[in-house]
Scaffold this motif. Structure first.
Motif, PDB file in Angstrom:
ATOM      1  N   THR A   1       3.640 -28.081 -19.532  1.00 43.68           N
ATOM      2  CA  THR A   1       4.232 -29.278 -20.117  1.00 43.68           C
ATOM      3  C   THR A   1       4.541 -30.273 -19.012  1.00 43.68           C
ATOM      4  O   THR A   1       4.403 -29.975 -17.821  1.00 43.68           O
TER       5      THR A   1
ATOM      6  N   LYS B   1       9.444 -33.508 -20.216  1.00 39.97           N
ATOM      7  CA  LYS B   1       9.622 -32.596 -21.350  1.00 39.97           C
ATOM      8  C   LYS B   1      10.299 -31.315 -20.895  1.00 39.97           C
ATOM      9  O   LYS B   1      11.127 -30.747 -21.613  1.00 39.97           O
TER      10      LYS B   1
ATOM     11  N   LYS C   1      13.811 -29.935 -22.395  1.00 38.60           N
ATOM     12  CA  LYS C   1      13.903 -28.593 -22.955  1.00 38.60           C
ATOM     13  C   LYS C   1      14.928 -27.751 -22.201  1.00 38.60           C
ATOM     14  O   LYS C   1      15.652 -26.945 -22.799  1.00 38.60           O
TER      15      LYS C   1
ATOM     16  N   SER D   1      14.655 -29.378 -32.048  1.00 39.41           N
ATOM     17  CA  SER D   1      14.230 -28.191 -31.312  1.00 39.41           C
ATOM     18  C   SER D   1      14.558 -26.899 -32.042  1.00 39.41           C
ATOM     19  O   SER D   1      13.774 -25.944 -32.004  1.00 39.41           O
TER      20      SER D   1
END
Length: 309
Positions: free
Chosen positions: A244, A248, A252, A291
């Motif tokens: 990724t 990102k 996360k 998420s």
């Protein structure tokens, strides 16, 4: 996206391990180094029993440790990643990981269970250690090895699995590890790509920056400047090791920390939002919901008690 591709598995619930009959959560030092605990202070070997629930999205997040690790998945299948390679791991194969390798795992297509042995090879005679084991561990080509299990090794693993979870069958475990290391040394070819130490060290520097600054705004330029590389290489390193982009990954990572605070503390949602680097609580709540499928308060109500270990 296929079953073995997961841009960031660090989002999901970390799997706890059973050691000597006790449930032990995984603890990380800085830079994603796992703090491996041993039942005995004078013997660096531990046997962990891990159970993954697929619907709960259980995972072992990206990390590394100074010890070697052997993994046998005796139920189901795990998607296992070592450095930039991802592969399925099930009961016909034993995985042996060298020191310092970035790795992670998650359940795919159903529940899974594994035993994991973390160890230092200092139980060998000093001459064997010096002349054979340490030269193997220092080879750049040895990042990990997948070993096809013989009937004898499979039987030994089942004996280890059948032992009480309140004790480690040290003799059986040491014999198993001896067989594995001997097979690797006798083989002229290894599985797994040669570890790229320069890339890995640079990526550790990037992770260190994220760990130290996730509460503040972070840009790709900030990360690249910290590692003394250009932005293109910074992006390429994150793609290589996390599949990724840098931003990102940062997002996360913040949400992963927020999830742990949500289910493990009584902090308010605004306090959690601020603690992980969001300056707008409403935006944080929306990103959390995207998420995890629930806003933070509902997530805490549903998973808070059952997720504490």
């Amino acid at each position: 996206m296929n079953d073995f591709t997961d841009p960031i598995t660090d989002n999901n619930r970390i799997v706890a391990s059973k050691v000597d009959g006790k449930t032990m959560p995984i603890h990380f030092r800085n830079h994603l180094e796992e703090d491996v605990l041993f039942p005995s202070n004078d013997f660096n070997l531990t046997l962990l029993r891990q159970h993954f629930q697929h619907l709960r999205h259980d995972t072992i997040p990206l990390h590394w440790h100074k010890e070697l690790q052997a993994v046998w998945v005796h139920e189901g299948t795990l998607a296992f990643t070592v450095n930039e390679e991802t592969f399925p791991l099930s009961d016909d194969t034993l995985l042996l990981i060298n020191r310092g390798q970035l790795h992670r795992s998650r359940a795919i297509a159903g529940d899974a269970a594994a035993i994991c042995i973390n160890f230092e090879p200092d139980f060998f005679h000093p001459k064997v250690l010096q002349d054979y084991i340490l030269p193997l561990l220092e080879k750049e080509a040895f990042s990990y090895r997948l070993l096809a299990l013989s009937p004898e090794m499979t039987a030994r693993l089942h004996r280890i699995l059948a032992a009480s979870d309140r004790s480690i069958p040290y003799f059986s475990v040491i014999n198993l590890l001896s067989d594995c290391l001997e097979e690797i040394m006798q083989s002229s070819s290894g599985s797994g790509k040669t570890a790229d130490f320069e890339d890995r060290n640079l990526f550790h520097r990037l992770l260190a920056y994220v760990e130290a600054h996730y509460q503040s705004p972070i840009t790709v330029a900030d990360l690249a400047n910290h590692a003394l590389i250009n932005k293109n290489r910074c992006t390429a390193l994150f793609q290589k090791y996390t599949q990724t982009s840098p931003m990102k990954y940062v997002a996360k990572h913040r949400l992963f920390l927020a999830k742990n605070l949500t289910i493990g503390t009584d902090l308010s949602i605004s306090e959690i939002s601020e603690a992980v680097g969001y300056n707008q609580t409403s935006y944080f709540v929306e990103q959390f919901r995207r998420s995890y499928g629930l806003p933070p308060l509902k997530y805490r109500k549903q998973f808070g008690d059952s997720s504490k270990v």
